[in-house]
Design an enzyme around this catalytic site. Structure first.
Site, PDB file in Angstrom:
ATOM      1  N   ARG A   1      37.133  37.371 -33.530  1.00  0.00           N
ATOM      2  CA  ARG A   1      36.056  38.188 -32.964  1.00  0.00           C
ATOM      3  C   ARG A   1      34.743  37.407 -32.889  1.00  0.00           C
ATOM      4  O   ARG A   1      33.785  37.853 -32.282  1.00  0.00           O
ATOM      5  CB  ARG A   1      35.847  39.454 -33.799  1.00  0.00           C
TER       6      ARG A   1
ATOM      7  N   GLU B   1      31.800  33.967  -7.140  1.00  0.00           N
ATOM      8  CA  GLU B   1      32.369  34.194  -8.483  1.00  0.00           C
ATOM      9  C   GLU B   1      33.867  34.435  -8.387  1.00  0.00           C
ATOM     10  O   GLU B   1      34.643  33.932  -9.198  1.00  0.00           O
ATOM     11  CB  GLU B   1      31.649  35.362  -9.162  1.00  0.00           C
TER      12      GLU B   1
ATOM     13  N   TRP C   1      28.368  39.112 -36.370  1.00  0.00           N
ATOM     14  CA  TRP C   1      28.017  38.486 -35.078  1.00  0.00           C
ATOM     15  C   TRP C   1      26.584  38.942 -34.826  1.00  0.00           C
ATOM     16  O   TRP C   1      26.356  40.128 -34.548  1.00  0.00           O
ATOM     17  CB  TRP C   1      28.958  38.978 -33.991  1.00  0.00           C
TER      18      TRP C   1
ATOM     19  N   LYS D   1      35.093  26.090 -23.118  1.00  0.00           N
ATOM     20  CA  LYS D   1      34.371  27.371 -23.044  1.00  0.00           C
ATOM     21  C   LYS D   1      32.868  27.116 -22.926  1.00  0.00           C
ATOM     22  O   LYS D   1      32.172  27.796 -22.203  1.00  0.00           O
ATOM     23  CB  LYS D   1      34.644  28.222 -24.291  1.00  0.00           C
TER      24      LYS D   1
ATOM     25  N   GLU E   1      39.613  28.404 -11.399  1.00  0.00           N
ATOM     26  CA  GLU E   1      39.582  27.855 -12.770  1.00  0.00           C
ATOM     27  C   GLU E   1      40.757  28.323 -13.609  1.00  0.00           C
ATOM     28  O   GLU E   1      41.094  27.676 -14.599  1.00  0.00           O
ATOM     29  CB  GLU E   1      38.255  28.153 -13.456  1.00  0.00           C
TER      30      GLU E   1
ATOM     31  N   HIS F   1      29.930  28.741  11.456  1.00  0.00           N
ATOM     32  CA  HIS F   1      29.340  27.386  11.351  1.00  0.00           C
ATOM     33  C   HIS F   1      30.288  26.412  10.656  1.00  0.00           C
ATOM     34  O   HIS F   1      29.850  25.461  10.034  1.00  0.00           O
ATOM     35  CB  HIS F   1      28.006  27.483  10.595  1.00  0.00           C
TER      36      HIS F   1
ATOM     37  N   ASN G   1      29.061  47.537 -38.055  1.00  0.00           N
ATOM     38  CA  ASN G   1      29.333  46.903 -36.759  1.00  0.00           C
ATOM     39  C   ASN G   1      28.726  47.833 -35.725  1.00  0.00           C
ATOM     40  O   ASN G   1      29.054  49.021 -35.691  1.00  0.00           O
ATOM     41  CB  ASN G   1      30.845  46.763 -36.531  1.00  0.00           C
ATOM     42  N   GLY G   2      27.799  47.336 -34.902  1.00  0.00           N
ATOM     43  CA  GLY G   2      27.162  48.181 -33.885  1.00  0.00           C
ATOM     44  C   GLY G   2      25.668  47.916 -33.878  1.00  0.00           C
ATOM     45  O   GLY G   2      25.196  46.907 -34.391  1.00  0.00           O
TER      46      GLY G   2
ATOM     47  N   CYS H   1      31.062  42.228 -34.902  1.00  0.00           N
ATOM     48  CA  CYS H   1      31.225  42.075 -36.345  1.00  0.00           C
ATOM     49  C   CYS H   1      32.609  42.567 -36.751  1.00  0.00           C
ATOM     50  O   CYS H   1      33.272  43.294 -36.034  1.00  0.00           O
ATOM     51  CB  CYS H   1      30.172  42.889 -37.084  1.00  0.00           C
TER      52      CYS H   1
ATOM     53  N   LYS I   1      36.640  32.156 -10.336  1.00  0.00           N
ATOM     54  CA  LYS I   1      37.652  32.742 -11.230  1.00  0.00           C
ATOM     55  C   LYS I   1      39.038  32.273 -10.838  1.00  0.00           C
ATOM     56  O   LYS I   1      39.844  31.852 -11.647  1.00  0.00           O
ATOM     57  CB  LYS I   1      37.565  34.270 -11.197  1.00  0.00           C
TER      58      LYS I   1
HETATM   59  C1  AGP Z   1      32.841  30.482 -16.053  1.00  0.00           C
HETATM   60  O1  AGP Z   1      34.064  31.176 -15.925  1.00  0.00           O
HETATM   61  C2  AGP Z   1      33.029  29.060 -16.528  1.00  0.00           C
HETATM   62  N1  AGP Z   1      33.719  29.060 -17.759  1.00  0.00           N
HETATM   63  C3  AGP Z   1      31.760  28.225 -16.515  1.00  0.00           C
HETATM   64  O2  AGP Z   1      31.399  28.078 -15.170  1.00  0.00           O
HETATM   65  C4  AGP Z   1      30.529  28.800 -17.271  1.00  0.00           C
HETATM   66  O3  AGP Z   1      30.046  29.929 -16.590  1.00  0.00           O
HETATM   67  C5  AGP Z   1      29.423  27.727 -17.292  1.00  0.00           C
HETATM   68  O4  AGP Z   1      29.901  26.620 -18.001  1.00  0.00           O
HETATM   69  C6  AGP Z   1      28.118  28.234 -17.909  1.00  0.00           C
HETATM   70  O5  AGP Z   1      28.324  28.571 -19.254  1.00  0.00           O
HETATM   71  P1  AGP Z   1      27.168  29.379 -20.029  1.00  0.00           P
HETATM   72  O6  AGP Z   1      27.055  30.711 -19.380  1.00  0.00           O
HETATM   73  O7  AGP Z   1      27.647  29.463 -21.440  1.00  0.00           O
HETATM   74  O8  AGP Z   1      25.886  28.600 -19.893  1.00  0.00           O
END
Ligand code: AGP
Length: 609
Positions: free
Chosen positions: A27, A482, A74, A604, A489, A505, A98-99, A2, A486
């Site tokens: 935010r 992961e 938020w 996103k 991407e 393998h 906020n909190g 928030c 990272k």
């Molecule tokens: C993660 O860094 C990516 N931006 C992407 O893989 C993301 O995790 C995926 O699209 C899932 O999104 P969500 O967690 O909002 O469902």
């Protein structure tokens, strides 16, 4: 999170507060509102949605006056709506917050039993009632706020104004940020510097457990126990754009460093180490369902899928129930067998990913209990589920998910402990140890993040590589995946995550002196086997970047680069080992100059097929 803005001065405050709220839009929020001390007392305007909606509401109901408070919400408790928007007003006392007030339910029950009438679903509204109740005995708003804050538990930044004390705004802070901006003839307060930087660069940052009063002449500050506080203003040299990132170069880096606080916020109020219990009301699975479950199916995409893979290990180990993990896009594309005794767990930070939402709908046909683990309250996936376990990471601006990932891990760990305790497969003593270890994670994360400089140096040495291989075993295998995601991407370098046991393998054919191999090797029961994998890589000239527990025997001599992880419970290592991989990816990308917060081709939230 928030956003709070306050003004006490000589100018008409409504437009000033509105503009300052606009500086806090980054935010993330889902509703907004403003309260102003006007000629007829305290007047309030609120609206659901973005600030444009508030502007429309204000055009119909102007708020004349020179002292006011504003808020962008938020949602954490109570869905996004006008009724749940702040400020909340009780008996001419307006409050923004906020909190999270952890004990809001018991306080709400207590207040209602003495006649209080609530108009919202929020935890915040309890503060307006508490201040109103206390004012009748203290006679002063400051003392009433002090009394009220002694009753609540949890994190807060609050601002309060009342018709009984014109010209003044009362503020207080505990765990959520609050800053005061000083100018000639007016004083601002806000959740964050960007809101008020255009008016002043003289800022006083409140610290934990402080209470202040602002008016047109300035700020008076004291502790909640009444000790006067004198604090010289800091001169802020950031540009407004830098200020949104709190001085970090990118939102992603800011969010990487927010993770200790995010874990604290996601755990807060949900665990009892003393009893080894996780609070049922936060989990979204009731006790009977917990006992009836015969299988857990976790669904997710991308980073959320990797979190689900870690969750599988924890659920099987602690709750002794089979757990399967499915890519949501694959799950929805076939006709999965769903049993009424299944627990389906949909993991999604946005709560809007179309593949995961469609997978939930497919699972719905099988009448299983569906739990959503999400970061956005009342988003589509929690709405489609039977229950929700929310992470409290606040909005994640960087497209590459970091703080939401570790928040998801914390939530999955709470779920695994909850299921284990309710199914009788996890004893109180072990649960107390695990939850105690979880509470230590934020401090250990800060130690790992303190190694950023060394990790950045490693990143620069390997930033020109064309490929990377990430290896890990058991709990570290999803972290290897992961780390690879990272890197690819945000730096656009090809990277693969692999189970270290799979080296022989196939992937071992890739090894040569041009292929950096990142090995996630905490000192756990897989450690000796992964040492063997490192030997295999080195024997073929591969460069090895190791992450391992500080002091783990025999590994230092095998690594070309070494990143130390502090000792922790081995079950919790994923919450720590992912941080260096996030920083490694970030600094490789920063060295390459890619668009880190908005990488090419990525969105996103993937809400389209
Ligand atoms: C993660 O860094 C990516 N931006 C992407 O893989 C993301 O995790 C995926 O699209 C899932 O999104 P969500 O967690 O909002 O469902």
């Amino acid at each position: 999170m928030c956003g709070i803005v306050c003004y006490a001065g000589k100018a008409q405050c409504s437009p000033l507060i509105f503009e300052a709220l606009r500086q806090l839009e980054y935010r993330g929020y889902d509703s907004a509102g403003m309260a102003v001390q006007g000629p007829d007392g305290v007047a309030v305007v609120r609206s659901q949605g973005k600030l444009e909606k508030l502007a429309q509401a204000l055009s119909g109901h102007p708020l004349p006056g020179t002292v006011g408070i504003g808020h962008t919400r938020w949602a954490t408790h109570g869905k996004p709506s006008e009724l749940n928007a702040h400020p909340h007003v009780v008996d001419g006392i307006a409050v923004v917050h906020n909190g999270i007030f952890e004990n809001h339910l018991e306080l709400r029950r207590d207040l209602m039993s003495s006649g209080a009438v609530f108009s919202s679903e929020t935890d915040t509204e309890i503060l307006a009632h508490l201040v109103s109740r206390a004012l009748s005995t203290t006679g002063s708003l400051k003392e009433a706020l002090r009394a009220a804050l002694h009753e609540v538990r949890g994190s807060y930044a609050v601002a309060v104004l009342g018709r009984s004390e014109p010209g003044r705004v009362f503020i207080a802070k505990n765990a959520s940020p609050l800053v005061v901006g000083l100018t000639e003839g007016a004083t601002f307060a806000a959740s964050d510097v960007p809101a008020i930087l255009k008016h002043t660069n003289r800022m006083v940052f409140l610290e934990e457990g402080e209470l202040g009063v602002i008016d047109e002449s300035g700020l008076s500050l004291e502790t909640l126990d009444g000790q006067t506080v004198r604090r010289e203003p800091k001169i802020i040299s950031w540009s407004p754009v830098q200020a949104e990132k709190e001085g970090f170069k990118h939102f992603m880096l800011k969010e990487i460093h927010q993770q200790p606080r995010v874990i604290e916020d996601t755990i807060r109020g949900r665990v009892s180490v003393e009893t080894g219990q996780v609070a049922a009301e936060h989990i979204g699975v009731d006790e009977t369902a917990a006992k009836r479950i015969r299988r857990v199916v976790l669904l997710g995409c991308g980073t959320s899928y990797h979190a689900a893979l870690v969750g599988k290990y924890w659920i099987e180990a602690l709750a002794q129930v089979p757990a399967e993990v499915e890519l949501a896009s694959e799950y929805r594309a076939r006709k999965p067998l769903v049993d009424p005794n299944d627990l389906i767990v949909a993991v999604s930070q946005s709560g809007e990913t179309v593949d995961t939402l469609e997978a939930v709908k497919v699972a719905r046909a099988g009448s299983a209990h569906i739990l959503a683990i999400a970061n956005v309250l009342d988003s589509a996936i929690p709405r489609a589920a039977d229950g929700a376990l929310y992470t409290h990471a606040g909005p994640e601006i960087g497209v590459a998910s970091t703080k939401c990932f570790t928040a998801q891990l914390a939530a999955l760990f709470l779920l695994a402990v909850f299921l284990g305790r309710r199914r009788g497969t996890l004893g109180a003593e072990k649960a107390m140890e695990l939850l105690g270890g979880l509470l230590e994670i934020p401090a250990l994360m800060r130690i790992v993040l303190g190694q950023e400089e060394g990790i950045a140096a490693i990143a620069k040495r390997y930033a020109s590589s064309k490929d990377f291989l990430f290896l890990g075993r058991t709990l570290s295998y999803p972290i290897a995946l992961e780390g690879a995601l990272k890197l690819k991407e945000i730096s656009y370098i090809h990277a693969e995550g692999y189970p270290a046991g799979e080296m022989k393998h196939g992937p071992i054919a890739l090894i040569d002196e041009n292929l950096p191999v990142v090995v996630v090797a905490p000192h756990d029961e897989s450690f000796d086997r992964i040492l063997g994998n490192i030997e295999e890589v080195r024997a073929r000239g591969g460069k090895v970047i190791c992450l391992s527990t500080v002091g783990a025997p025999g590994i230092d001599r095998l690594c070309d680069e070494k990143i130390d992880l502090p000792s922790s419970l081995s079950e919790l290592s994923p919450l720590l080992s992912v941080l260096p991989l996030q920083l490694l990816a970030y600094h490789v990308a920063d060295f390459k100059g890619t668009d880190i917060d908005q990488p090419r081709n990525l969105a996103k939230t993937v809400t389209v097929e």
